[in-house]
Design a protein around this motif. Sequence first.
Motif, PDB file in Angstrom:
ATOM      1  N   ASP A   1       0.811  -1.209   0.000  1.00  0.00           N
ATOM      2  CA  ASP A   1       0.000   0.000   0.000  1.00  0.00           C
ATOM      3  C   ASP A   1       0.848   1.264   0.000  1.00  0.00           C
ATOM      4  OD1 ASP A   1       1.041  -0.374   2.479  1.00  0.00           O
ATOM      5  OD2 ASP A   1      -0.799   0.086   3.574  1.00  0.00           O
ATOM      6  N   GLN A   2       2.070   1.188  -0.515  1.00  0.00           N
ATOM      7  CA  GLN A   2       2.934   2.350  -0.577  1.00  0.00           C
ATOM      8  C   GLN A   2       3.335   2.637  -2.019  1.00  0.00           C
ATOM      9  OE1 GLN A   2       6.232   1.854   2.125  1.00  0.00           O
ATOM     10  NE2 GLN A   2       4.956   2.125   3.930  1.00  0.00           N
ATOM     11  N   LEU A   3       3.912   3.807  -2.215  1.00  0.00           N
ATOM     12  CA  LEU A   3       4.303   4.251  -3.546  1.00  0.00           C
ATOM     13  C   LEU A   3       5.819   4.269  -3.661  1.00  0.00           C
ATOM     14  CD1 LEU A   3       3.229   5.441  -6.244  1.00  0.00           C
ATOM     15  CD2 LEU A   3       3.627   7.700  -5.258  1.00  0.00           C
ATOM     16  N   ARG A   4       6.340   3.641  -4.712  1.00  0.00           N
ATOM     17  CA  ARG A   4       7.780   3.618  -4.938  1.00  0.00           C
ATOM     18  C   ARG A   4       8.208   4.952  -5.527  1.00  0.00           C
ATOM     19  NH1 ARG A   4      10.826   0.189  -9.587  1.00  0.00           N
ATOM     20  NH2 ARG A   4       9.486   1.583 -10.759  1.00  0.00           N
ATOM     21  N   VAL A   5       9.211   5.595  -4.919  1.00  0.00           N
ATOM     22  CA  VAL A   5       9.614   6.933  -5.377  1.00  0.00           C
ATOM     23  C   VAL A   5      11.073   7.012  -5.795  1.00  0.00           C
ATOM     24  CG1 VAL A   5       7.857   8.166  -4.056  1.00  0.00           C
ATOM     25  CG2 VAL A   5      10.059   7.660  -2.987  1.00  0.00           C
ATOM     26  N   GLY A   6      11.880   5.992  -5.501  1.00  0.00           N
ATOM     27  CA  GLY A   6      13.280   6.076  -5.893  1.00  0.00           C
ATOM     28  C   GLY A   6      14.062   4.817  -5.562  1.00  0.00           C
ATOM     29  N   ARG A   7      15.293   4.783  -6.078  1.00  0.00           N
ATOM     30  CA  ARG A   7      16.210   3.677  -5.801  1.00  0.00           C
ATOM     31  C   ARG A   7      17.600   4.248  -5.598  1.00  0.00           C
ATOM     32  NH1 ARG A   7      19.436  -0.204  -8.952  1.00  0.00           N
ATOM     33  NH2 ARG A   7      18.990   1.018 -10.806  1.00  0.00           N
TER      34      ARG A   7
ATOM     35  N   ILE B   1      20.550   8.896  -6.461  1.00  0.00           N
ATOM     36  CA  ILE B   1      19.184   8.371  -6.437  1.00  0.00           C
ATOM     37  C   ILE B   1      18.616   8.321  -7.852  1.00  0.00           C
ATOM     38  CG2 ILE B   1      16.851   8.669  -5.506  1.00  0.00           C
ATOM     39  CD1 ILE B   1      18.089  10.388  -3.289  1.00  0.00           C
ATOM     40  N   GLU B   2      18.029   7.190  -8.195  1.00  0.00           N
ATOM     41  CA  GLU B   2      17.245   7.086  -9.424  1.00  0.00           C
ATOM     42  C   GLU B   2      15.798   7.380  -9.049  1.00  0.00           C
ATOM     43  OE1 GLU B   2      16.100   3.799 -12.890  1.00  0.00           O
ATOM     44  OE2 GLU B   2      17.388   3.237 -11.212  1.00  0.00           O
ATOM     45  N   LEU B   3      15.248   8.456  -9.589  1.00  0.00           N
ATOM     46  CA  LEU B   3      13.927   8.911  -9.180  1.00  0.00           C
ATOM     47  C   LEU B   3      12.821   8.190  -9.938  1.00  0.00           C
ATOM     48  CD1 LEU B   3      14.562  12.767  -9.009  1.00  0.00           C
ATOM     49  CD2 LEU B   3      14.477  11.150  -7.097  1.00  0.00           C
ATOM     50  N   TYR B   4      11.766   7.824  -9.201  1.00  0.00           N
ATOM     51  CA  TYR B   4      10.575   7.242  -9.805  1.00  0.00           C
ATOM     52  C   TYR B   4       9.365   8.137  -9.526  1.00  0.00           C
ATOM     53  CZ  TYR B   4      13.437   2.983  -9.973  1.00  0.00           C
ATOM     54  OH  TYR B   4      14.436   2.073 -10.210  1.00  0.00           O
ATOM     55  N   THR B   5       9.586   9.401  -9.338  1.00  0.00           N
ATOM     56  CA  THR B   5       8.517  10.348  -9.062  1.00  0.00           C
ATOM     57  C   THR B   5       8.696  11.568  -9.941  1.00  0.00           C
ATOM     58  OG1 THR B   5       7.540  11.818  -7.393  1.00  0.00           O
ATOM     59  CG2 THR B   5       9.869  11.279  -7.137  1.00  0.00           C
ATOM     60  N   ASP B   6       7.587  12.161 -10.349  1.00  0.00           N
ATOM     61  CA  ASP B   6       7.632  13.377 -11.146  1.00  0.00           C
ATOM     62  C   ASP B   6       7.716  14.628 -10.279  1.00  0.00           C
ATOM     63  OD1 ASP B   6       7.447  12.013 -13.569  1.00  0.00           O
ATOM     64  OD2 ASP B   6       5.264  11.931 -13.460  1.00  0.00           O
ATOM     65  N   ASP B   7       7.682  14.447  -8.977  1.00  0.00           N
ATOM     66  CA  ASP B   7       7.702  15.603  -8.075  1.00  0.00           C
ATOM     67  C   ASP B   7       8.707  15.383  -6.951  1.00  0.00           C
ATOM     68  OD1 ASP B   7       7.118  17.981  -6.893  1.00  0.00           O
ATOM     69  OD2 ASP B   7       5.083  17.438  -6.248  1.00  0.00           O
ATOM     70  N   PRO B   8      10.011  15.324  -7.281  1.00  0.00           N
ATOM     71  CA  PRO B   8      11.011  15.082  -6.227  1.00  0.00           C
ATOM     72  C   PRO B   8      11.066  16.196  -5.184  1.00  0.00           C
ATOM     73  CG  PRO B   8      12.064  15.698  -8.292  1.00  0.00           C
ATOM     74  CD  PRO B   8      10.632  15.459  -8.611  1.00  0.00           C
ATOM     75  N   ALA B   9      10.715  17.415  -5.566  1.00  0.00           N
ATOM     76  CA  ALA B   9      10.747  18.530  -4.613  1.00  0.00           C
ATOM     77  C   ALA B   9       9.755  18.317  -3.472  1.00  0.00           C
ATOM     78  CB  ALA B   9      10.455  19.842  -5.335  1.00  0.00           C
TER      79      ALA B   9
ATOM     80  N   HIS C   1       1.103   6.044   1.768  1.00  0.00           N
ATOM     81  CA  HIS C   1       0.009   6.523   0.931  1.00  0.00           C
ATOM     82  C   HIS C   1      -0.438   7.900   1.400  1.00  0.00           C
ATOM     83  CE1 HIS C   1      -3.767   6.402  -1.348  1.00  0.00           C
ATOM     84  NE2 HIS C   1      -4.324   6.899  -0.275  1.00  0.00           N
ATOM     85  N   ASP C   2      -0.675   8.794   0.424  1.00  0.00           N
ATOM     86  CA  ASP C   2      -1.269  10.092   0.739  1.00  0.00           C
ATOM     87  C   ASP C   2      -2.064  10.564  -0.458  1.00  0.00           C
ATOM     88  OD1 ASP C   2       0.485  11.460  -1.094  1.00  0.00           O
ATOM     89  OD2 ASP C   2       2.028  11.419   0.442  1.00  0.00           O
ATOM     90  N   ASP C   3      -2.824  11.616  -0.270  1.00  0.00           N
ATOM     91  CA  ASP C   3      -3.709  12.093  -1.333  1.00  0.00           C
ATOM     92  C   ASP C   3      -2.944  12.707  -2.491  1.00  0.00           C
ATOM     93  OD1 ASP C   3      -5.884  11.271   0.122  1.00  0.00           O
ATOM     94  OD2 ASP C   3      -6.176  13.219   1.093  1.00  0.00           O
ATOM     95  N   ASP C   4      -1.687  13.108  -2.262  1.00  0.00           N
ATOM     96  CA  ASP C   4      -0.913  13.741  -3.331  1.00  0.00           C
ATOM     97  C   ASP C   4      -0.526  12.762  -4.414  1.00  0.00           C
ATOM     98  OD1 ASP C   4      -1.028  16.147  -2.042  1.00  0.00           O
ATOM     99  OD2 ASP C   4       0.876  15.869  -0.987  1.00  0.00           O
ATOM    100  N   ALA C   5      -0.567  11.452  -4.110  1.00  0.00           N
ATOM    101  CA  ALA C   5      -0.123  10.462  -5.089  1.00  0.00           C
ATOM    102  C   ALA C   5      -0.959  10.498  -6.356  1.00  0.00           C
ATOM    103  CB  ALA C   5      -0.180   9.066  -4.481  1.00  0.00           C
ATOM    104  N   SER C   6      -2.245  10.869  -6.204  1.00  0.00           N
ATOM    105  CA  SER C   6      -3.118  10.873  -7.368  1.00  0.00           C
ATOM    106  C   SER C   6      -2.742  11.951  -8.363  1.00  0.00           C
ATOM    107  CB  SER C   6      -4.575  11.053  -6.918  1.00  0.00           C
ATOM    108  OG  SER C   6      -4.717  12.283  -6.222  1.00  0.00           O
ATOM    109  N   SER C   7      -1.951  12.949  -7.923  1.00  0.00           N
ATOM    110  CA  SER C   7      -1.563  14.024  -8.820  1.00  0.00           C
ATOM    111  C   SER C   7      -0.390  13.632  -9.706  1.00  0.00           C
ATOM    112  CB  SER C   7      -1.188  15.283  -8.009  1.00  0.00           C
ATOM    113  OG  SER C   7      -0.033  15.034  -7.221  1.00  0.00           O
ATOM    114  N   GLU C   8       0.236  12.494  -9.442  1.00  0.00           N
ATOM    115  CA  GLU C   8       1.371  12.050 -10.236  1.00  0.00           C
ATOM    116  C   GLU C   8       0.894  11.103 -11.329  1.00  0.00           C
ATOM    117  OE1 GLU C   8       4.933  10.781  -8.297  1.00  0.00           O
ATOM    118  OE2 GLU C   8       4.355  11.730  -6.419  1.00  0.00           O
TER     119      GLU C   8
END
Length: 218
Positions: free
Chosen positions: A10-16, A29-37, A98-105
């Motif tokens: 139930d979590q979101l992968r954001v990097g490696r 870090i290899e990023l798996y998110t469009d919003d690293p900031a 998990h958070d509500d911001d994930a849906s924006s990615e």
Amino acid sequence: MVETPQAPADQLRVGRLVKAHGLKGALKIELYTDDPAARFVPGAVFSLQVPTSSPWHGKTLELKELRWYNQNPVGFFVGVDDRNAAETLIKAILWVEHDDDASSEPDAWYDHQLMGLKVLRDGVEVGTVSRVEHFPAQDLLIIDTSKGDVMVPFVGAIVPEVNIEAGTLTVTPPTGLFEEIPEDPADAEPAIASDGDAEPDADADSSPDADTTEPNAG
């Protein structure tokens, strides 16, 4: 046999974490998110996907600072103070709660959202997503089909559409991924005749005297 690390469902992968950087414990870090900031802010805490044999298994990692070197993100983490410590984290995958911001990615889904989706190929259902496997090189969707499990690379070229609302996932796999490729007749082994099937040589002289030379005239 190396045990495959299990990802939080139930979590979101954001990097490696891919490589130690310098001598002070930093890691590229290899990023798996469009919003690293938003994801990589001081104090952010990540769950770690590592092998069970890793000293970091079952632990979390807190970010102190994210810097950029030659357009590459580098993270500094609490408790990782030198290069030796950093090297124990290489290949670790970072997950966030998990958070509500994930849906924006775009193109960001939780494992539990993908599991159970009907898999469509040319509009026809070919199976169901049974689980997701996360590896350093890429993610794999494990598809339960009538002929057994099929491993599908989770990349845009093969999985162009995920529709959570409709409960479907569309695949455009290469030939042979979901079915066996028939053997090309041209590749078949040529038939070899046995000794018993050999045809007699039409040019051969079967006369018993064929090899007898005529005596010289006296």
